[in-house]
Motif scaffolding. Sequence first.
Motif: not given
Length: 121
Positions: A34-37, A87-106
Amino acid sequence: QVQLVESGGGLVQTGGSLRLSCAASGGTFRSYAMGWFRQAPGKEREFVAVISWSTAYADSVKGRFTISRDNAKNTVYLQMNRLKPEDTAVYYCAADRGFDLSTTQARYDYWGQGTQVTVSS
């Protein structure tokens, strides 16, 4: 199909704190990284933090933000302390099925709609 719903955004003064939550449904939450962007006005969306078997953070938030998860509640959190106007922004959470520590949105398969965080100076 996984649904992600963020909450907890709002207006806070510089130096304040907020805790964002992201509730997941429709999938096997514990198997996802699970990531936050975030996306500030006029800027590209950028990585903030990720949690899977470990955690990783953007340099700009390291030491101020903490990502955590509660698999029993299918929820990931982002505790944000010592907030700054940048830090002002719209914050999004995202789920990666790969269970990696990915920093890449794709690499992320599912995204929430976002929650606005505004830090006043």
